[in-house]
Design a protein around this motif. Structure first.
Motif, PDB file in Angstrom:
ATOM      1  N   GLY A 235       0.758  -1.242   0.000  1.00 43.36           N
ATOM      2  CA  GLY A 235       0.000   0.000   0.000  1.00 43.36           C
ATOM      3  C   GLY A 235       0.785   1.285   0.000  1.00 43.36           C
ATOM      4  N   TYR A 236       2.100   1.219  -0.022  1.00 47.56           N
ATOM      5  CA  TYR A 236       2.901   2.440   0.084  1.00 47.56           C
ATOM      6  C   TYR A 236       3.095   3.134  -1.261  1.00 47.56           C
ATOM      7  N   PHE A 237       2.778   2.456  -2.366  1.00 49.00           N
ATOM      8  CA  PHE A 237       2.731   3.047  -3.704  1.00 49.00           C
ATOM      9  C   PHE A 237       1.372   2.708  -4.315  1.00 49.00           C
ATOM     10  N   PRO A 238       0.284   3.268  -3.816  1.00 49.93           N
ATOM     11  CA  PRO A 238      -1.049   2.787  -4.229  1.00 49.93           C
ATOM     12  C   PRO A 238      -1.420   3.089  -5.666  1.00 49.93           C
ATOM     13  N   HIS A 239      -0.788   4.082  -6.298  1.00 50.86           N
ATOM     14  CA  HIS A 239      -1.213   4.466  -7.641  1.00 50.86           C
ATOM     15  C   HIS A 239      -0.154   4.189  -8.707  1.00 50.86           C
ATOM     16  N   ALA A 240       0.964   3.612  -8.338  1.00 48.01           N
ATOM     17  CA  ALA A 240       2.051   3.418  -9.297  1.00 48.01           C
ATOM     18  C   ALA A 240       1.968   2.035  -9.933  1.00 48.01           C
ATOM     19  N   PRO A 241       1.848   1.947 -11.267  1.00 40.64           N
ATOM     20  CA  PRO A 241       1.846   0.627 -11.903  1.00 40.64           C
ATOM     21  C   PRO A 241       3.205  -0.041 -11.753  1.00 40.64           C
TER      22      PRO A 241
ATOM     23  N   SER B 173       4.899  -1.945 -13.550  1.00 40.16           N
ATOM     24  CA  SER B 173       5.736  -1.987 -14.752  1.00 40.16           C
ATOM     25  C   SER B 173       6.583  -0.733 -14.900  1.00 40.16           C
ATOM     26  N   ASN B 174       6.229   0.342 -14.212  1.00 36.58           N
ATOM     27  CA  ASN B 174       6.968   1.595 -14.325  1.00 36.58           C
ATOM     28  C   ASN B 174       8.061   1.748 -13.280  1.00 36.58           C
ATOM     29  N   PHE B 175       8.240   0.786 -12.411  1.00 41.17           N
ATOM     30  CA  PHE B 175       9.231   0.916 -11.355  1.00 41.17           C
ATOM     31  C   PHE B 175      10.644   0.842 -11.930  1.00 41.17           C
ATOM     32  N   SER B 176      11.513   1.703 -11.428  1.00 44.90           N
ATOM     33  CA  SER B 176      12.911   1.728 -11.840  1.00 44.90           C
ATOM     34  C   SER B 176      13.790   1.525 -10.621  1.00 44.90           C
ATOM     35  N   ASP B 177      15.102   1.475 -10.842  1.00 42.25           N
ATOM     36  CA  ASP B 177      16.056   1.330  -9.752  1.00 42.25           C
ATOM     37  C   ASP B 177      16.530   2.672  -9.216  1.00 42.25           C
ATOM     38  N   GLU B 178      15.801   3.741  -9.532  1.00 40.69           N
ATOM     39  CA  GLU B 178      16.165   5.067  -9.036  1.00 40.69           C
ATOM     40  C   GLU B 178      15.596   5.282  -7.631  1.00 40.69           C
ATOM     41  N   PHE B 179      16.417   5.791  -6.738  1.00 44.60           N
ATOM     42  CA  PHE B 179      15.952   6.151  -5.403  1.00 44.60           C
ATOM     43  C   PHE B 179      15.362   7.561  -5.513  1.00 44.60           C
ATOM     44  N   ASP B 180      14.082   7.626  -5.815  1.00 48.58           N
ATOM     45  CA  ASP B 180      13.434   8.902  -6.099  1.00 48.58           C
ATOM     46  C   ASP B 180      12.666   9.414  -4.886  1.00 48.58           C
ATOM     47  N   ASP B 181      12.002  10.566  -5.063  1.00 48.08           N
ATOM     48  CA  ASP B 181      11.264  11.184  -3.961  1.00 48.08           C
ATOM     49  C   ASP B 181      10.128  10.281  -3.474  1.00 48.08           C
ATOM     50  N   ALA B 182       9.470   9.594  -4.419  1.00 50.02           N
ATOM     51  CA  ALA B 182       8.340   8.743  -4.042  1.00 50.02           C
ATOM     52  C   ALA B 182       8.799   7.597  -3.151  1.00 50.02           C
ATOM     53  N   LEU B 183       9.956   7.012  -3.457  1.00 50.54           N
ATOM     54  CA  LEU B 183      10.465   5.930  -2.619  1.00 50.54           C
ATOM     55  C   LEU B 183      10.855   6.458  -1.238  1.00 50.54           C
ATOM     56  N   GLU B 184      11.491   7.606  -1.196  1.00 46.00           N
ATOM     57  CA  GLU B 184      11.857   8.183   0.097  1.00 46.00           C
ATOM     58  C   GLU B 184      10.616   8.432   0.953  1.00 46.00           C
ATOM     59  N   SER B 185       9.541   8.939   0.330  1.00 45.81           N
ATOM     60  CA  SER B 185       8.298   9.178   1.061  1.00 45.81           C
ATOM     61  C   SER B 185       7.702   7.877   1.577  1.00 45.81           C
ATOM     62  N   ALA B 186       7.749   6.822   0.736  1.00 44.67           N
ATOM     63  CA  ALA B 186       7.219   5.522   1.148  1.00 44.67           C
ATOM     64  C   ALA B 186       8.014   4.967   2.324  1.00 44.67           C
ATOM     65  N   ILE B 187       9.331   5.107   2.279  1.00 46.27           N
ATOM     66  CA  ILE B 187      10.176   4.606   3.362  1.00 46.27           C
ATOM     67  C   ILE B 187       9.874   5.346   4.664  1.00 46.27           C
ATOM     68  N   LYS B 188       9.699   6.654   4.582  1.00 49.20           N
ATOM     69  CA  LYS B 188       9.394   7.434   5.789  1.00 49.20           C
ATOM     70  C   LYS B 188       8.061   6.995   6.398  1.00 49.20           C
ATOM     71  N   THR B 189       7.065   6.763   5.553  1.00 49.35           N
ATOM     72  CA  THR B 189       5.765   6.314   6.055  1.00 49.35           C
ATOM     73  C   THR B 189       5.904   4.936   6.699  1.00 49.35           C
ATOM     74  N   TYR B 190       6.658   4.051   6.040  1.00 46.96           N
ATOM     75  CA  TYR B 190       6.895   2.713   6.587  1.00 46.96           C
ATOM     76  C   TYR B 190       7.603   2.803   7.930  1.00 46.96           C
ATOM     77  N   GLN B 191       8.632   3.635   8.013  1.00 45.71           N
ATOM     78  CA  GLN B 191       9.380   3.778   9.260  1.00 45.71           C
ATOM     79  C   GLN B 191       8.486   4.288  10.386  1.00 45.71           C
ATOM     80  N   LYS B 192       7.604   5.207  10.090  1.00 51.46           N
ATOM     81  CA  LYS B 192       6.690   5.710  11.113  1.00 51.46           C
ATOM     82  C   LYS B 192       5.726   4.616  11.556  1.00 51.46           C
ATOM     83  N   ASN B 193       5.212   3.851  10.602  1.00 53.28           N
ATOM     84  CA  ASN B 193       4.275   2.782  10.946  1.00 53.28           C
ATOM     85  C   ASN B 193       4.901   1.729  11.856  1.00 53.28           C
TER      86      ASN B 193
END
Length: 376
Positions: A76-82, A84-104
């Motif tokens: 559920g941490y990337f609810p709208h991202a298909p 097939s579009n995932f890349s190996d880039e550590f982007d802003d969206a991944l950082e946001s997902a990690i922060k939410t996960y860490q808080k949870n």
């Protein structure tokens, strides 16, 4: 040629439906695993490769981040991202997902894949998502914080959480029946583990639970499955997602047949590094079946992860408050939990079909009946 009667068509369709949806699966069930492997056998799991990402941070590319993004999307941490579009880039969206996960999960909120975060990520866990429709059931959902995905839909009270719309079994429900997939051919000892798990919830609420032999008529249907088993939530082998269950009044409860399930004995002393305590997982998933989401309280049985070789079956105060919010308290509950097995009904009749049965089965019956009639 003699035309079959309507009732014969329904029976035939039922048999065809049953054969297509209840493939026999032999689950790995061990009464005692101390003699199977030497002590300290290396621990391997579905997500062990993520350990190689320790120290990764925003702004770089790292081999394997696409798979980690798929993991976060699954829960559920990337609810709208298909995917097939995932890349190996550590982007802003991944950082946001990690922060939410860490808080949870009560970790330091850094947005970096530090050691503590990855140790939590690779643990075996429940397959139910932590975030549904953009809203987390856990710490990051408190004070209506929603990870900026959508409007809040989860109702949170204290630490525990309920599913969107607060689904529960209907007002006035006193007893729920449960049954096991006949294709699994489980022993009475294994069934007894589930009876004990149900009893832990019955001790603190007004609900009681009774086993029935009538699988399709039961309120709750339990089965072991491997890989893709037709519900859109495939299992992933040893020490990944252990099991998943659906919110009321769906009633489906699925366990990964590829896990090394310990039925009895002291799982904490097992020589099998991948040993998973069956009752611990059953107690957790029953909480979902009754309407509870995931909790950020690590002592709660509704916490999403559990290590192999660990037993966790006693309801914490957070679990008790959540289930009593939904169904009220058992008048005999005195604040302590003592497990007793609920009544079992192994007759073929069971209860009459309830409104929560399985609508897909009715549709399948009608489809097979129409097809069979057309071919005659």
């Amino acid at each position: 040629m003699i035309k079959p009667q309507p009732h014969q068509l329904i029976i035939l369709a039922f048999l065809l439906s049953f054969s297509h949806t209840n493939v026999v699966v032999s689950a790995r069930l061990f009464p005692n695993v101390s003699s199977f492997l030497p002590a300290h056998a290396p621990l391997g799991g579905a997500w062990d490769a993520f350990r190689n990402l320790t120290g990764c941070h925003r702004g770089e590319n790292y081999d394997g981040l696409a798979n980690l993004k798929s993991y976060f999307e699954r829960f559920g941490y990337f609810p709208h991202a298909p995917p097939s579009n995932f890349s190996d880039e550590f982007d802003d969206a991944l950082e946001s997902a990690i922060k939410t996960y860490q808080k949870n999960f009560n970790l330091n909120v850094t947005g970096v894949l530090d050691d503590a975060t990855l140790q939590q990520i690779v643990l075996p866990r429940c397959g139910v998502a932590d975030i549904i429709n953009g809203t987390t059931t856990m710490n990051a959902g408190k004070q209506n914080e929603t990870a900026s995905f959508s409007k809040p839909r989860f109702h949170t009270v204290a630490h525990f959480a309920l599913f969107p719309g607060n689904p529960r079994w209907p007002e006035g429900t006193e007893e729920l029946t449960y049954a096991f997939n006949p294709g699994n051919d489980l022993s009475n000892t294994v069934k007894g583990v589930f009876a004990s798990a149900f009893a832990r919830w019955a001790e603190v609420t007004s609900l009681t639970f009774r086993e029935t032999a009538s699988y399709f008529n039961a309120d709750i249907r339990i089965g072991f499955f491997s890989g893709d088993h037709g519900d859109g939530e495939p299992f992933d082998g040893s020490l990944g997602t252990l099991a998943h269950a659906f919110s009321p009044t769906n009633g489906r409860f699925h366990l990964d047949a590829d896990e090394d399930w310990v039925v009895s004995g002291d799982v904490t002393q097992s020589a099998l590094s991948s040993a998973v305590d069956l009752e611990s997982v059953a107690v957790h998933e029953i909480g979902h079946l009754l309407g509870l989401g995931h909790s950020s309280v690590e002592e709660a049985v509704m916490f999403p992860t559990i290590s192999s070789r660990r037993k966790k079956v006693v309801l914490a105060q957070d679990d008790i408050e959540g289930i009593q919010f939904l169904y009220g308290s058992n008048p005999n509950f005195n604040g302590s939990t003592v497990t007793s097995a609920p009544e079992r009904d192994t007759s073929d009749g069971g209860r009459c079909l309830t409104c929560v049965g399985s609508s897909w089965s009715v549709f399948t019956l009608l489809t097979f009946s129409t097809l069979y009639f057309t071919l005659l």
